[in-house]
Motif scaffolding. Structure first.
Motif, PDB file in Angstrom:
ATOM      1  N   VAL A  36       0.335 -16.617  -7.464  1.00  0.00           N
ATOM      2  CA  VAL A  36       0.303 -15.957  -6.162  1.00  0.00           C
ATOM      3  C   VAL A  36      -0.619 -16.750  -5.252  1.00  0.00           C
ATOM      4  O   VAL A  36      -1.802 -16.894  -5.538  1.00  0.00           O
ATOM      5  CB  VAL A  36      -0.202 -14.511  -6.291  1.00  0.00           C
ATOM      6  N   LEU A  37      -0.052 -17.292  -4.191  1.00  0.00           N
ATOM      7  CA  LEU A  37      -0.854 -18.053  -3.255  1.00  0.00           C
ATOM      8  C   LEU A  37      -1.254 -17.099  -2.134  1.00  0.00           C
ATOM      9  O   LEU A  37      -0.470 -16.784  -1.261  1.00  0.00           O
ATOM     10  CB  LEU A  37      -0.032 -19.228  -2.729  1.00  0.00           C
ATOM     11  N   ASN A  38      -2.476 -16.629  -2.238  1.00  0.00           N
ATOM     12  CA  ASN A  38      -2.891 -15.511  -1.399  1.00  0.00           C
ATOM     13  C   ASN A  38      -3.508 -15.974  -0.087  1.00  0.00           C
ATOM     14  O   ASN A  38      -4.699 -16.224   0.007  1.00  0.00           O
ATOM     15  CB  ASN A  38      -3.877 -14.659  -2.184  1.00  0.00           C
ATOM     16  N   ILE A  39      -2.673 -16.049   0.940  1.00  0.00           N
ATOM     17  CA  ILE A  39      -3.148 -16.492   2.252  1.00  0.00           C
ATOM     18  C   ILE A  39      -4.128 -15.479   2.845  1.00  0.00           C
ATOM     19  O   ILE A  39      -4.926 -15.803   3.710  1.00  0.00           O
ATOM     20  CB  ILE A  39      -1.952 -16.635   3.230  1.00  0.00           C
ATOM     21  N   ALA A  79      -6.788  -4.056  -5.522  1.00  0.00           N
ATOM     22  CA  ALA A  79      -5.887  -3.351  -6.432  1.00  0.00           C
ATOM     23  C   ALA A  79      -4.746  -2.707  -5.642  1.00  0.00           C
ATOM     24  O   ALA A  79      -3.590  -2.740  -6.067  1.00  0.00           O
ATOM     25  CB  ALA A  79      -6.659  -2.302  -7.220  1.00  0.00           C
ATOM     26  N   ILE A  80      -5.091  -2.147  -4.494  1.00  0.00           N
ATOM     27  CA  ILE A  80      -4.047  -1.494  -3.684  1.00  0.00           C
ATOM     28  C   ILE A  80      -3.043  -2.533  -3.170  1.00  0.00           C
ATOM     29  O   ILE A  80      -1.829  -2.345  -3.278  1.00  0.00           O
ATOM     30  CB  ILE A  80      -4.687  -0.734  -2.495  1.00  0.00           C
ATOM     31  N   ILE A  81      -3.567  -3.645  -2.642  1.00  0.00           N
ATOM     32  CA  ILE A  81      -2.669  -4.693  -2.161  1.00  0.00           C
ATOM     33  C   ILE A  81      -1.785  -5.196  -3.307  1.00  0.00           C
ATOM     34  O   ILE A  81      -0.595  -5.449  -3.140  1.00  0.00           O
ATOM     35  CB  ILE A  81      -3.472  -5.885  -1.583  1.00  0.00           C
ATOM     36  N   TYR A  82      -2.394  -5.285  -4.477  1.00  0.00           N
ATOM     37  CA  TYR A  82      -1.593  -5.738  -5.620  1.00  0.00           C
ATOM     38  C   TYR A  82      -0.411  -4.808  -5.845  1.00  0.00           C
ATOM     39  O   TYR A  82       0.735  -5.247  -5.955  1.00  0.00           O
ATOM     40  CB  TYR A  82      -2.445  -5.824  -6.891  1.00  0.00           C
ATOM     41  N   LYS A  83      -0.722  -3.506  -5.895  1.00  0.00           N
ATOM     42  CA  LYS A  83       0.343  -2.532  -6.178  1.00  0.00           C
ATOM     43  C   LYS A  83       1.411  -2.535  -5.073  1.00  0.00           C
ATOM     44  O   LYS A  83       2.601  -2.483  -5.355  1.00  0.00           O
ATOM     45  CB  LYS A  83      -0.260  -1.120  -6.271  1.00  0.00           C
ATOM     46  N   LEU A  84       0.954  -2.585  -3.829  1.00  0.00           N
ATOM     47  CA  LEU A  84       1.897  -2.430  -2.716  1.00  0.00           C
ATOM     48  C   LEU A  84       2.697  -3.694  -2.433  1.00  0.00           C
ATOM     49  O   LEU A  84       3.879  -3.634  -2.139  1.00  0.00           O
ATOM     50  CB  LEU A  84       1.141  -2.042  -1.437  1.00  0.00           C
ATOM     51  N   VAL A  85       2.033  -4.829  -2.498  1.00  0.00           N
ATOM     52  CA  VAL A  85       2.672  -6.060  -2.006  1.00  0.00           C
ATOM     53  C   VAL A  85       2.944  -7.068  -3.122  1.00  0.00           C
ATOM     54  O   VAL A  85       4.066  -7.547  -3.270  1.00  0.00           O
ATOM     55  CB  VAL A  85       1.785  -6.732  -0.927  1.00  0.00           C
ATOM     56  N   ILE A  86       1.926  -7.374  -3.902  1.00  0.00           N
ATOM     57  CA  ILE A  86       2.055  -8.482  -4.846  1.00  0.00           C
ATOM     58  C   ILE A  86       3.029  -8.156  -5.973  1.00  0.00           C
ATOM     59  O   ILE A  86       3.881  -8.969  -6.324  1.00  0.00           O
ATOM     60  CB  ILE A  86       0.686  -8.856  -5.444  1.00  0.00           C
ATOM     61  N   ARG A  87       2.879  -6.948  -6.520  1.00  0.00           N
ATOM     62  CA  ARG A  87       3.734  -6.568  -7.647  1.00  0.00           C
ATOM     63  C   ARG A  87       5.226  -6.716  -7.296  1.00  0.00           C
ATOM     64  O   ARG A  87       5.963  -7.363  -8.035  1.00  0.00           O
ATOM     65  CB  ARG A  87       3.398  -5.124  -8.063  1.00  0.00           C
ATOM     66  N   THR A 103       1.617 -12.420   1.798  1.00  0.00           N
ATOM     67  CA  THR A 103       0.176 -12.277   2.010  1.00  0.00           C
ATOM     68  C   THR A 103      -0.221 -12.783   3.392  1.00  0.00           C
ATOM     69  O   THR A 103      -1.221 -12.344   3.941  1.00  0.00           O
ATOM     70  CB  THR A 103      -0.630 -13.031   0.951  1.00  0.00           C
ATOM     71  N   PHE A 104       0.589 -13.653   3.933  1.00  0.00           N
ATOM     72  CA  PHE A 104       0.339 -14.037   5.316  1.00  0.00           C
ATOM     73  C   PHE A 104       0.482 -12.806   6.215  1.00  0.00           C
ATOM     74  O   PHE A 104      -0.326 -12.560   7.112  1.00  0.00           O
ATOM     75  CB  PHE A 104       1.300 -15.144   5.737  1.00  0.00           C
ATOM     76  N   GLY A 105       1.496 -12.010   5.924  1.00  0.00           N
ATOM     77  CA  GLY A 105       1.662 -10.756   6.658  1.00  0.00           C
ATOM     78  C   GLY A 105       0.448  -9.855   6.497  1.00  0.00           C
ATOM     79  O   GLY A 105      -0.067  -9.288   7.470  1.00  0.00           O
ATOM     80  N   VAL A 106      -0.029  -9.757   5.257  1.00  0.00           N
ATOM     81  CA  VAL A 106      -1.212  -8.935   5.009  1.00  0.00           C
ATOM     82  C   VAL A 106      -2.390  -9.449   5.842  1.00  0.00           C
ATOM     83  O   VAL A 106      -3.127  -8.670   6.455  1.00  0.00           O
ATOM     84  CB  VAL A 106      -1.575  -8.956   3.510  1.00  0.00           C
ATOM     85  N   ALA A 107      -2.533 -10.768   5.877  1.00  0.00           N
ATOM     86  CA  ALA A 107      -3.645 -11.360   6.626  1.00  0.00           C
ATOM     87  C   ALA A 107      -3.563 -10.972   8.101  1.00  0.00           C
ATOM     88  O   ALA A 107      -4.565 -10.583   8.710  1.00  0.00           O
ATOM     89  CB  ALA A 107      -3.641 -12.875   6.473  1.00  0.00           C
ATOM     90  N   ILE A 108      -2.359 -11.049   8.665  1.00  0.00           N
ATOM     91  CA  ILE A 108      -2.206 -10.696  10.077  1.00  0.00           C
ATOM     92  C   ILE A 108      -2.585  -9.236  10.298  1.00  0.00           C
ATOM     93  O   ILE A 108      -3.319  -8.901  11.226  1.00  0.00           O
ATOM     94  CB  ILE A 108      -0.744 -10.908  10.540  1.00  0.00           C
TER      95      ILE A 108
ATOM     96  N   GLY B 290       2.925  -8.247  11.247  1.00  0.00           N
ATOM     97  CA  GLY B 290       2.498  -8.501   9.871  1.00  0.00           C
ATOM     98  C   GLY B 290       3.184  -7.556   8.908  1.00  0.00           C
ATOM     99  O   GLY B 290       3.668  -7.960   7.849  1.00  0.00           O
ATOM    100  N   MET B 291       3.255  -6.277   9.302  1.00  0.00           N
ATOM    101  CA  MET B 291       3.879  -5.296   8.412  1.00  0.00           C
ATOM    102  C   MET B 291       5.358  -5.615   8.215  1.00  0.00           C
ATOM    103  O   MET B 291       5.875  -5.531   7.107  1.00  0.00           O
ATOM    104  CB  MET B 291       3.748  -3.903   9.018  1.00  0.00           C
ATOM    105  N   LEU B 292       5.973  -6.002   9.313  1.00  0.00           N
ATOM    106  CA  LEU B 292       7.389  -6.346   9.257  1.00  0.00           C
ATOM    107  C   LEU B 292       7.612  -7.469   8.240  1.00  0.00           C
ATOM    108  O   LEU B 292       8.520  -7.435   7.408  1.00  0.00           O
ATOM    109  CB  LEU B 292       7.817  -6.812  10.647  1.00  0.00           C
ATOM    110  N   LEU B 293       6.738  -8.465   8.331  1.00  0.00           N
ATOM    111  CA  LEU B 293       6.834  -9.618   7.438  1.00  0.00           C
ATOM    112  C   LEU B 293       6.749  -9.173   5.986  1.00  0.00           C
ATOM    113  O   LEU B 293       7.572  -9.559   5.147  1.00  0.00           O
ATOM    114  CB  LEU B 293       5.681 -10.564   7.788  1.00  0.00           C
ATOM    115  N   VAL B 294       5.757  -8.335   5.703  1.00  0.00           N
ATOM    116  CA  VAL B 294       5.567  -7.874   4.331  1.00  0.00           C
ATOM    117  C   VAL B 294       6.785  -7.089   3.862  1.00  0.00           C
ATOM    118  O   VAL B 294       7.334  -7.328   2.783  1.00  0.00           O
ATOM    119  CB  VAL B 294       4.304  -6.996   4.228  1.00  0.00           C
TER     120      VAL B 294
END
Ligand SMILES: Nc1ncnc2c1ncn2[C@@H]1O[C@H](COP(=O)(O)OP(=O)(O)OP(=O)(O)O)[C@@H](O)[C@H]1O
Ligand SMILES: [Mg+2]
Lengths: 289, 324, 234
Positions: A36-39, A79-87, A103-108, B290-294
């Motif tokens: 996982v390349l976490n931007i 942990a939350i980001i993992y469950k919601l996005v990474i998993r 994760t770029f989206g998460v960063a924004i 960002g949310m849209l992207l995710v």
């Protein structure tokens, strides 16, 4: 230009390098073990800095004292980001690319939430002791970077200890070296991933506090920090804790030496050009195996 | 057979009608806001399509597109500023310089794969931005200004509208043509499995290089026009990393495996983005972005276009089942 | 003990296993033999939970396990020695063994398990600090078996444990299996060493193109003309 000036410059470079190392180590860990390349890594460092800042400004809690709390808060966020996005993203065909985009989206999102609620102005974490200096003969070392550096060293040592001397830590390494083998000895990969990701974000948070003791921070500074994270991670070799530590110190020394002779912007040009060269000729890193 | 040709004529007819309507739109004297809204949308269509040559077809995700875009912008700015040549005359030259830059960096960088390629392309943009920031000839941190066209703002906007409409159309058509050519098939084979492609006799380094250079050329031309449009160049504006990311996002959103994806993604996202920025505020708009992207990457890893097509195909199959 | 019932497995829509039913009783050695690409590895991976079947059931000690994930299956002490060994190359021998005892139940029993492994393979007692990647192929296979034993298996599955080994090490592997059998271990063995496997086994299945085409007592199959012709070249 006196000798003591040069030595001071190198020392402050090295202190900074140690902090870059802890900022990067978690990033390399998730890249190496989870693909996982976490931007969004550095955005959580900035979040850590903000939490520490507010605790200090509003509640007068010293950044050193609030550090454990920050680690806990950021671990949970991770942990939350993992469950919601990474998993979900880990099911993609090309995990590295998909994770980069997600994760770029998460960063924004996180960056702009911070700048919406807390304004994009630069802030600096300045407890009383951070602005004074220690003198060794003619050489003065500011305490802010020194304390940040000590925090960073403690955090890296803890992480190293965790990876090499606990069963879960070894499970992380096993998963990385051979995912099938790891599954077949009963390692719960989802749990290992969650803990890895949580720790990675927690270490970023600690690094953010250390950075805030030296530099002004603001939500969008995360993209600059991310560049340094790339730099240190790639020089050190993806996923190697010791390598990342050494790379941080090496880069810090280079920054220190160059900063004594060159204007700061050219130091950065030099560093990123160096990174490009390393990428081209030794993508596994200077300290990778 | 007959149905098919009829369908094709209808498609061409529709295409021509839409193009004609877009072409005459400025004559209706719409508010300037609409012209700039569409100008930006066209620009992103052109950028996303040109990025997609590399990022979509071969799967080499570049974050350095902005470097080529800026090369073009700086070329026209310098020529106008120092020699008084009109940017419309030098935009192609901007494209040419961008292509040369792509050839120079492409040779080493295209050997890298995956994230390593992505990071080095990002670094290219960062290093260039830092250099331009400190290079007096190109205006360092002050930037360079263009002399405006000696016409009213309405005419000015109209001209740029038409130029960008032309660029977007031309680039999209060329990319579409590439996709359907042997060249495109080679690029797609590289994305599927570069090693296999090589064993099939596909000259992957050369194909990648061609795609990279062509994409850079387009970006350079677009940048040259864009600089003139906003009337100045500045490292922090033209090299804005968010533009690179936006382009990538648009392609991913639409689906980067066909030319339709970036077209669709760029139009939808750039309009949505500009409207929310204008009416709600930059931060909220970026949060939504960002949310849209995710969400897109989680639920539709292949992009919206493919997702929609997928639904369509499933429906067809189910329909077919009931007949059998 | 293990009951596979009407199992179907696909890779991206291409069937790899069709209608596989198989039983392993307690204290038995059962072999699955067959040509390359028959689906033997697929079968073991599915039992271990690495691949999910499209239909069919797998029961272990009376419990359905085909919906569980690999670590949950390990927890029930159904352990596999995988094809290609799948060791942790950068870890020391001792750490590879310790990883075998990763789950709490096995961890409690670590000293005894180590004792047992060292008795079977004394070389590991001397080489605890050596990196797994630096062991010879045969030693790596022994380490893979040892790692599985560290998990205290109730049923041990082995996927071609003698693949690519010299005759000496092959002897060693089969010797080890015999010892384990005497200790009362239940074993499901996949191997291309048809003759030796059948000799060792109580029962066996022949897997071809994803289907079971024959089954019977080890000795019976060994005498079967078709088997002799196809696999023993007689
Ligand atoms: N990951 C995979 N993706 C797609 N097809 C696969 C995959 N793994 C195996 N297959 C196919 O499934 C079939 C069965 O393969 P499997 O590895 O189970 O056979 P095997 O009996 O273990 O062979 P061998 O004796 O060579 O180890 C083969 O046709 C193989 O090509
Ligand atoms: Mg096999």
């Amino acid at each position: 230009m006196t000798l003591s000036y040069i030595i001071e410059s190198i020392i402050s470079g090295i202190l900074l390098g140690g902090i870059y190392a802890i900022l990067s180590v978690g990033f390399g860990l998730t890249w190496g073990t989870m693909k996982v390349l976490n931007i969004s890594h550095s955005v959580f460092a900035v979040l850590g800095a903000f939490v520490s800042y507010w605790l200090f400004v509003k509640l007068k809690v010293d950044p050193i004292l609030s550090l454990p709390l920050i680690v806990i808060i950021l671990f949970s966020s991770g942990a939350i980001i993992y469950k919601l996005v990474i998993r979900p993203v880990q099911r993609a065909k090309d995990v590295i690319m998909a994770s980069m985009v997600a994760t770029f989206g998460v960063a924004i999102v996180v960056e702009n939430v911070m700048s919406y609620f807390w304004r994009p102005d630069p802030r600096i974490l300045k407890p009383a002791y951070a602005s004074s200096s220690i003198f060794l003969g003619e050489i003065s070392i500011s305490q802010g970077p020194l304390i940040g550096f000590i925090m960073a060293i403690c955090a890296i040592s803890l992480l190293y200890w965790f990876l090499n001397h606990t069963y879960i830590g070894k499970g992380v390494q096993a998963t990385w070296q051979n995912p099938i083998g790891a599954a077949l000895v009963g390692i719960n990969q989802e749990r290992v991933s969650l803990i890895t990701f949580g720790l990675s974000i927690a270490s970023a948070g600690a690094a953010g506090v250390a950075m805030a003791l030296i530099y002004a921070f603001y939500p969008s500074v995360q993209s600059i920090w991310t560049l340094f994270v790339f730099l240190v991670t790639i020089v050190g070799g993806v996923g190697s804790v010791i390598g990342t530590g050494l790379a941080g110190l090496l880069i810090g020394s280079i920054i220190g030496i160059c900063a004594a002779f060159l204007p700061f912007v050219w130091v950065n040009v030099l560093l990123f050009a160096l990174l490009l060269v390393i990428l081209l000729f030794k993508p596994e890193g200077l300290f990778g195996n | 057979m007959r149905d098919k040709t009829n369908g094709r004529y209808m498609k061409y007819g529709l295409f021509l009608i839409v193009m004609f309507m877009l072409f005459v739109f400025p004559v209706l004297k719409p508010p300037l806001f609409f012209l700039s809204l569409l100008f930006t949308a066209y620009m992103y269509v052109a950028l996303a399509e040109s990025w997609n040559l590399m990022g979509g077809y071969t799967g080499y995700i570049s974050l350095g597109h902005i470097a080529f875009f800026s090369t073009g912008a700086y070329t026209t700015a310098v020529f106008m500023n120092r020699f008084g040549v009109s940017p419309f005359a030098t935009a192609l030259l901007g494209g040419f310089f961008a292509a040369v830059l792509a050839a120079l960096v492409g040779y080493p960088v295209l050997r890298l794969k995956g994230a390593y390629f992505t990071i080095s392309s990002l670094l290219l943009a960062v290093v260039m931005q830092l250099i331009f920031m400190n290079w007096d000839f190109v205006g360092s941190s002050v930037g360079l200004w263009y002399k405006l066209l000696p016409v009213s703002i309405e005419i000015n906007r109209m001209i740029f509208y038409e130029v960008m409409l032309f660029l977007a159309t031309a680039i999209t058509l060329i990319v579409r043509w590439v996709e359907k050519s042997k060249f495109g098939a080679g690029l797609i084979a590289i994305r599927e499995d570069e090693d296999v492609a090589k064993t099939m006799g596909i000259n992957s380094p050369w194909l990648k290089m061609k795609a990279f250079i062509l994409g850079a050329f387009f970006a350079g031309v677009i940048g040259g026009v864009y600089g003139y449009y906003i009337a100045y160049v500045h490292p922090e504006v033209t090299f804005n990393i968010n533009t690179s990311l936006l382009i990538l996002l648009m392609s991913f959103f639409g689906g980067c495996r066909t030319w339709v994806g970036p077209l669709f993604g760029a139009i939808v996202l750039s309009l949505v983005n500009q409207l929310i920025v204008t009416f709600i505020g930059a931060e909220i708009s970026r949060i939504l972005y960002g949310m849209l992207l995710v969400v897109v990457i989680i639920f539709m890893p292949d992009g919206v276009i493919h997702y929609i097509r997928g639904l369509f195909v499933h429906r067809k199959i189910r329909h077919g089942d009931s007949i059998l | 003990m293990l009951k596979v019932n009407k199992l179907y497995v696909e890779y991206d829509g291409v069937p790899a296993l069709r209608d596989i039913s198989l039983i392993v009783n307690e204290k038995e050695i059962v072999s699955v033999v067959g040509a390359n690409g028959g689906g033997k590895t697929t079968l073991l991976r599915t039992i271990s939970g690495l691949i999910k079947p499209t239909s069919g059931t797998i029961e272990f000690m009376g419990e359905e396990i085909h919906t569980l994930s690999p670590h949950e299956i390990c927890m029930r002490r159904l352990i596999q020695v995988p094809e290609g060994r799948q060791l942790f190359p950068k870890m020391k021998v001792i750490d590879n063994l310790k990883m075998g005892a990763y789950l709490p139940e096995a961890r409690k029993n670590l000293p005894q398990s180590l004792e047992r492994v060292y008795k079977l393979f004394p070389i590991f007692k001397e080489r605890t600090k050596q990196k797994a990647a630096l062991l010879s192929g045969g030693e790596q296979q022994m380490l893979a078996i040892s790692r599985a034993l560290m998990s205290m298996p109730k049923l041990l599955m082995l996927d071609e444990p003698s693949e690519g080994l010299s005759p000496l090490f092959t002897d060693n592997v089969f010797e080890t299996l015999k010892i384990l059998k005497e200790q009362g271990m239940t074993i499901l063995l996949v191997s291309q060493e048809v003759e030796r496997s059948l000799e060792l086994s109580d029962r066996a299945y022949v897997l071809e193109n994803g289907q079971i085409i024959m089954e019977g007592k080890g000795g019976e199959l060994l005498c079967n003309d078709k088997v002799r012709e196809a696999y023993l070249g007689m």
